[in-house]
Design a protein around this motif. Structure first.
Motif, mmCIF file in Angstrom:
data_model
loop_
_atom_site.group_PDB
_atom_site.id
_atom_site.type_symbol
_atom_site.label_atom_id
_atom_site.label_comp_id
_atom_site.label_asym_id
_atom_site.label_seq_id
_atom_site.Cartn_x
_atom_site.Cartn_y
_atom_site.Cartn_z
ATOM 1 N N SER A 264 0.735 -1.050 0.097
ATOM 2 C CA SER A 264 0.059 -0.243 -0.102
ATOM 3 C C SER A 264 0.895 1.281 -0.027
ATOM 4 C CB SER A 264 -0.671 -0.263 1.174
ATOM 5 O OG SER A 264 -0.552 0.040 2.144
ATOM 6 N N LEU A 265 2.039 1.409 0.868
ATOM 7 C CA LEU A 265 3.203 2.161 0.445
ATOM 8 C C LEU A 265 3.584 2.450 -0.639
ATOM 9 C CD1 LEU A 265 4.599 1.357 4.204
ATOM 10 C CD2 LEU A 265 3.184 4.276 3.220
ATOM 11 N N GLY A 266 3.251 1.614 -2.221
ATOM 12 C CA GLY A 266 4.028 1.680 -3.404
ATOM 13 C C GLY A 266 4.673 0.744 -3.255
ATOM 14 N N VAL A 267 5.250 0.178 -2.584
ATOM 15 C CA VAL A 267 6.380 -0.701 -3.318
ATOM 16 C C VAL A 267 6.194 -2.235 -3.583
ATOM 17 C CG1 VAL A 267 9.159 -2.426 -1.628
ATOM 18 C CG2 VAL A 267 6.803 -0.328 -0.251
ATOM 19 N N PRO A 268 6.629 -2.219 -5.152
ATOM 20 C CA PRO A 268 6.196 -3.641 -5.893
ATOM 21 C C PRO A 268 6.740 -4.839 -5.294
ATOM 22 C CG PRO A 268 8.441 -2.046 -6.954
ATOM 23 C CD PRO A 268 7.827 -1.582 -5.261
ATOM 24 N N ALA A 269 5.392 -4.996 -4.873
ATOM 25 C CA ALA A 269 5.372 -7.028 -4.439
ATOM 26 C C ALA A 269 6.081 -7.287 -4.868
ATOM 27 C CB ALA A 269 3.756 -6.843 -4.991
ATOM 28 N N GLN A 270 6.323 -7.580 -6.255
ATOM 29 C CA GLN A 270 7.189 -9.054 -6.518
ATOM 30 C C GLN A 270 8.657 -8.603 -5.645
ATOM 31 O OE1 GLN A 270 5.669 -6.047 -9.017
ATOM 32 N NE2 GLN A 270 7.475 -5.639 -10.512
ATOM 33 N N ASN A 271 9.050 -7.029 -5.428
ATOM 34 C CA ASN A 271 10.602 -6.689 -4.542
ATOM 35 C C ASN A 271 10.794 -7.820 -3.370
ATOM 36 O OD1 ASN A 271 11.019 -5.638 -7.107
ATOM 37 N ND2 ASN A 271 11.565 -3.582 -6.115
ATOM 38 N N LEU A 272 9.633 -7.279 -2.732
ATOM 39 C CA LEU A 272 9.954 -7.289 -1.862
ATOM 40 C C LEU A 272 9.513 -9.664 -1.273
ATOM 41 C CD1 LEU A 272 6.956 -5.261 -0.302
ATOM 42 C CD2 LEU A 272 8.481 -5.362 0.204
ATOM 43 N N ILE A 273 8.558 -10.022 -2.028
ATOM 44 C CA ILE A 273 8.355 -11.484 -2.315
ATOM 45 C C ILE A 273 9.641 -11.917 -2.804
ATOM 46 C CG2 ILE A 273 7.199 -13.630 -3.281
ATOM 47 C CD1 ILE A 273 4.809 -11.434 -3.493
ATOM 48 N N THR A 274 10.196 -11.602 -3.872
ATOM 49 C CA THR A 274 11.263 -11.824 -4.386
ATOM 50 C C THR A 274 12.702 -12.056 -3.063
ATOM 51 O OG1 THR A 274 11.036 -11.519 -6.243
ATOM 52 C CG2 THR A 274 13.785 -11.276 -5.683
ATOM 53 N N SER A 275 12.668 -10.933 -2.169
ATOM 54 C CA SER A 275 13.377 -10.353 -1.488
ATOM 55 C C SER A 275 13.410 -11.609 0.244
ATOM 56 C CB SER A 275 13.646 -9.114 -0.538
ATOM 57 O OG SER A 275 14.604 -8.993 0.181
ATOM 58 N N SER A 276 12.740 -11.186 0.638
ATOM 59 C CA SER A 276 11.848 -12.218 1.040
ATOM 60 C C SER A 276 12.552 -14.275 1.017
ATOM 61 C CB SER A 276 10.674 -12.121 1.951
ATOM 62 O OG SER A 276 10.114 -10.645 2.085
#
Length: 566
Positions: free
Chosen positions: A342-354
């Motif tokens: 919701s803060l504008g961070v690309p979802a794929q970046n978050l999932i890939t990073s984790s």
């Protein structure tokens, strides 16, 4: 011939363990669990009539899923999505199937081929030569990934070289600060770094990998936005459209946690976590408890992942405890995924990073605090079902969903309270620093400014473009002092300003902020693990800061790898 085979087996065990022997707990029934996933314990305790109904419902569900997959593959309107539909349909079909089929039906045929063809010949090679081959392959893979792939429109080989240098510096730092360098299990380290690099390459440089993770991210984002319907019932459409943190983000957190609790009741989450744990358990030679906690960290909360192995926390080795804390600090949980999106961070970046941070946290932790004892759960993958008092156990899936919503409300309240109080405390501290700084002629002296300069060389090693290094380093300082919510909020404000970050700097920043390594989470981690393992409280308190730093650098290492590929 027999002596040769015996020598190979002995060397194989020595290479896997590399630790001193520790006497095992005598009560094996308490600590050993069959990996076979035929049916869970609760289903065996059910009356025959309920068991028959349960089996019938499972078969009916499988038939519906199979019919849906066939129909969706045949119809022209949905045929272009056949890959995604096939993956998800057969994932659920396999979940149902392996409630009746033992895992050995798959593992034994694979082992019959793998052991004589690959494993035994590999372990006949001298250990030093195996390590040399492993390191050579890893270095070649990293260099080929960084310099053998075409550049993007705003990238250059100079910044990629800096990212590679950063990765090397991080590994040297962990080696030099290791508590016992002679006991480091190098195969675990090499495998972890290799998996991390492979995942990044798959997602960032292949169309299939990017499409798959993008689809998962869109699916997660679309699912979480359904919480807006419930929030709109209490507010109105205009309020929802304003995208307030208090309304949209916390509503999604409550909805997501309620769903997770329902999936736990149905046994889906245990199946998913056990699958991930088995993968890392086999590939990286960690204990079963470590594998479960590390694999669960991106899906559940900072403390909840340790609760999955709560019978074993009190008897974990120091290295196991350090890894459990490091994996929690190096990832985010699904409960706050919606908040960052919701803060504008690309979802794929978050999932890939984790996902990348799982093997990274294992490799880093095992360098920093190598295993020098014999873990009780070595050789077993165990997921604790958390058997409750029959009076407290949910009676059905809807009841579990409702109770999960109440727990989600507590989590949302904690997030709200934590963000409000920590931001206010840091603001007050910064006000004092600013007042003091004026006496030295410094107009705006803050914690972020101080740590921004301290983190400047570290940010440089990530491969951030020179004009943007200080901006990104201040974001890292905000994350460490306050939390990732505050850092991502600042990042969103920067991107909305007239001078946003470049694509490269934004991508590196979004990866490097994706973790729970901050002072507030440090207290949570100590509190949760100390409650689960009172006899280990002193060890936990002593190792927690080290684990937080390792988790923080784990996310930086993930960002560094992303920097050498974008």
């Amino acid at each position: 011939m027999a002596e040769s085979t015996s020598a190979v087996e002995t060397e194989f065990l020595a290479d896997q363990i590399l630790t001193r022997k520790r006497s095992l707990v005598s009560d094996e029934k308490r600590f050993s669990t069959d990996v076979e996933n035929i049916t869970d314990e609760s289903s065996r305790k059910q009356p025959p009539r309920r068991r028959i109904i349960r089996v019938a419902l499972l078969f009916a569900t499988a038939a519906v899923i199979l019919g849906w997959w066939i129909s969706a593959t045949v119809l022209k309107a949905t045929r272009p999505r056949w890959v995604q539909q096939t993956v998800f349909a057969w994932m659920f079909l396999l979940i149902i199937a392996f409630r009746f089929i033992p895992n050995s039906a798959v593992t034994r045929p694979v082992a019959a081929v793998w052991v004589p063809v690959v494993q035994k010949p590999w372990y006949r090679i001298p250990r030093r030569l195996r390590l040399a081959i492993g390191w050579s392959c890893l270095i070649a893979f990293i260099l080929a990934s960084a310099f053998g792939l075409p550049l993007s429109y705003d990238d250059d080989y100079g910044h990629r070289a800096i990212s590679v240098l950063g990765l090397i510096v991080f590994q040297c730092g962990f080696y030099l600060s290791s508590t016992n360098r002679s006991e480091i299990c190098w195969p675990t380290v090499v495998t972890g770094l290799f998996i991390q690099q492979a995942v990044a390459l798959f997602v960032l440089k292949t169309g299939a990998g990017y499409s798959l993770f993008r689809y998962i991210a869109n699916l997660a984002e679309g699912f979480l936005t359904q919480a807006d319907v419930g929030a709109e019932f209490f507010f109105d459409a205009a309020t929802i459209a304003k995208d307030w943190f208090f309304v949209n983000t916390l509503a999604a957190v409550i909805f997501f946690i309620a769903t997770i609790q329902m999936l736990y009741y149905l046994g889906v989450m245990q199946w998913v976590i056990k699958g991930f744990a088995w993968l890392f358990f086999k590939l990286m030679n960690v204990s079963g408890a470590e594998a479960v906690v590390a694999a669960a960290s991106p899906w559940v909360g900072l403390g909840e992942s340790a609760c999955l192995v709560k019978p074993y926390v009190d008897i974990m080795t120091v290295s196991e405890l350090h890894l459990c804390m490091t994996s929690g600090f190096s990832t985010i949980s699904g409960a706050v995924l919606s908040a960052y999106i919701s803060l504008g961070v690309p979802a794929q970046n978050l999932i890939t990073s984790s996902v990348m941070s799982i093997p990274a946290s294992i490799a880093i932790s095992k360098m920093r605090v190598p295993e020098t004892e014999e873990p009780v759960t070595r050789g077993h993958v165990v997921v604790d079902r958390g058997e409750e008092n029959p009076e407290d156990r949910p009676v059905n899936a809807l009841h579990a969903f409702s109770r999960g919503g109440l727990f989600g409300l507590k989590v949302a309240g904690y997030i709200l309270t934590n963000v409000l109080t920590i931001l206010s405390l840091v603001a007050a501290f910064n006000a004092v620093l600013t007042w003091v700084g004026r006496g030295f002629g410094i107009d705006k002296l803050t914690l972020q400014l101080i740590l921004g300069y301290v983190a400047y060389p570290v940010t440089f090693l990530l491969g951030v473009p020179s004009p943007e290094i200080f901006t990104v380093s201040q974001l890292l300082a905000t994350k460490l002092i306050e939390n990732e919510f505050a850092a991502y909020t600042e990042l969103a404000a920067i991107q909305a300003s007239s001078n946003p970050l470049s694509t490269r700097a934004f991508t590196i920043a979004s990866y490097s902020l994706c973790g729970f390594a901050n002072l507030g989470s440090l207290g949570i981690q100590i509190g949760v693990l100390s409650a689960l393992a009172p006899s280990q409280a002193k060890v936990i308190a002593r190792m927690a800061t080290s684990a937080m730093i390792c988790g923080f650098i784990s996310t930086l290492q993930t960002a560094s790898i992303a920097g050498m590929l974008i």
